[in-house]
Design an enzyme around this catalytic site. Sequence first.
Site, mmCIF file in Angstrom:
data_model
loop_
_atom_site.group_PDB
_atom_site.id
_atom_site.type_symbol
_atom_site.label_atom_id
_atom_site.label_comp_id
_atom_site.label_asym_id
_atom_site.label_seq_id
_atom_site.Cartn_x
_atom_site.Cartn_y
_atom_site.Cartn_z
ATOM 1 N N GLU A 1 -1.485 3.137 -3.294
ATOM 2 C CA GLU A 1 -1.395 1.745 -2.867
ATOM 3 C C GLU A 1 -0.101 1.515 -2.094
ATOM 4 O OE1 GLU A 1 -1.975 -0.826 -6.222
ATOM 5 O OE2 GLU A 1 -3.993 -0.079 -6.606
ATOM 6 N N CYS B 1 -3.712 -10.153 -8.900
ATOM 7 C CA CYS B 1 -2.326 -10.419 -8.515
ATOM 8 C C CYS B 1 -2.231 -11.094 -7.151
ATOM 9 C CB CYS B 1 -1.513 -9.128 -8.527
ATOM 10 S SG CYS B 1 -2.161 -7.830 -7.453
#
Length: 640
Positions: A317, A405
């Site tokens: 990521e 998130c």
Amino acid sequence: MQVQIEDAFWNAQIKKVQTQMLPFQWQVLNDEVAEAPKSGAINNFKIAAGKQKGEFYGMVFQDTDVYKWLEAVAYSLAIQPDPALEALADETIDLIGAAQMSDGYLNTYFQIFKPALKWTNLTDNHELYCFGHLIEAGVAYYEVTKKQPILTIITKAADLLTARFGYGQPLAFPGHPEIELALLRLYHLTKKAAYLELAKYFILERGQQPSFFVTETKERIANHVPSWIDIMHDGFVVPEFTHSEDVSYYVATKRLIDQTVVEGHAVRACYLYTALADLAALENDPTLKNAAMRLFDNATTKQMYLTGGLGQTWRNEGFTHDYDLPNDTNYCETCAGISLIFWARKMLALHSDSHYAEVIERALYNNTLGAMALDGKSFYYSNVLEKGPHHLTDAARPKWHACACCPPNLARLLLSLNHYLAHVENEIFYLDQFIGANYIEMFTEDAEITVQANLPFEGQVEIQVKQAPENKQLAIRLPKWSARFSVFKNGQRQREGLDFTINQGYLIFHEAMQTGDHWVCTFELTARLTYANPLVKADIGKAALTRGPLVYCLEEEDNGPHLWQLTWSAEEFEVVKEETTNKLADMVLLKSLALREVALDQDLYTYHQPTTQTQVVTAIPFFARYNRSVGEMQVWTRYR
């Protein structure tokens, strides 16, 4: 300085967050949206507070969804008072306070589900990350409302951390940075030295060898202490990095002051680098300043996408290596774009260089804004620059995410956008973003400046000094996307050298501002092709279409399938204002001619060169992609 946004384009985005996102997010947190993944976040706090029975639900960092909602609410209340919303936030704060333990500890996962595992795995269990978002939310809410309960909660939590971690204590660092910048925010508010010292410890000592993350993980595995990942998978997972001792994912291969290349998980890295820049400004430390500048330069000139996205791969990521920028397998997490904006803002506080403001603009208008659908009701987690026909299953924005998130992070950014528009350094007021706003209390309480702007689709900006601060200058960013510009002050054309000097990308006017001064700036918004450095393998022989701060893309809906067959045939683009009632109403679209490569026969391989057909193509702003249909999409197209 107080800033109130008065801008048609951005007020519409802010309104969507206030009227759509915040109420929807609250419903999700309370599990009232059938089509959204279960959250359990509010129930977790009720269980931890002893107000109801039940089991913990969600990720180990599920609490942060509530904290980010609360922070966004604080910014919303600063924009527009809302007694009902404030009462709801106060009730939530009371719930958070009831769940907090007497020593200041607060994490519903460990309090409800695994109390024996508290502090056993800072590498992966996100405890300090959760404390960070709690503190950030608390600082924001206290600054707006001045209510004591939230300040009591966050200082109690921070005092627990300063007693447990830092210089003189055993080595310990968070696997996911966030607490560092939160402690600095709390220090800015309270001026309590212990918060600054702990932030310095987490920032400056991270990365020393042998690595804490390797040592802690080895000890945990040897003692068969599970992490939350192990528990989720109902087994015992041995992280791959423990064999290679590669801790780049945690941004910890070396101390930050020694790093030359950004590394690891993009969100973790940018949160940490944000704190580094903030600390450098606080300490006025040239070593920290140079490190922050060096890392920002690497991130934004060698590893950032044209859209302002960061993170080239889903594998970590995050970052890979310089000039590795694939378009169809990139990650560009929404939170990474947001954290880049956080970082750039702190860099402006270090040094008034327009590059930092340009990065904010690029990430804001493209990667970040594009994460939210035009109706404000669905959101991207990652933001790819290309989608082919066999990768469309996740092309549409989901209404919510199990790991949520990004949407609440987007809410707190957009509702605090007024913090990112301008800055003051020495005797100069720097206008960083061309967004309409009213500025008051710059330098002195009675100073006031208004800015009118009509970006991103038109390029005129007006600045009116309603009440001038004494002996203070004005600086206006000169955007790189403007091939030509003109500036008039009180009806008189301004000339470089005579009336202003260009320094670090800003027009700095020689004369001090006077009450009644009126500037009219016209920046040319020309549609043009943008080319990547030839070291970027994915973009060699291709060009992207941009106009002003906006990156454009092609969608299958307008241009047919197999977009990779297209080639730009000319650098002439017709600007079309969409005036229909469709979802792209009031946007500027771009039309041009392109060549489509077509095979003469159906053989897989042939000795005959393909022919070309001319077709009209339509490009739309990248932020508006996938609001009409789900099909192919691409930013980079071949050119002749």
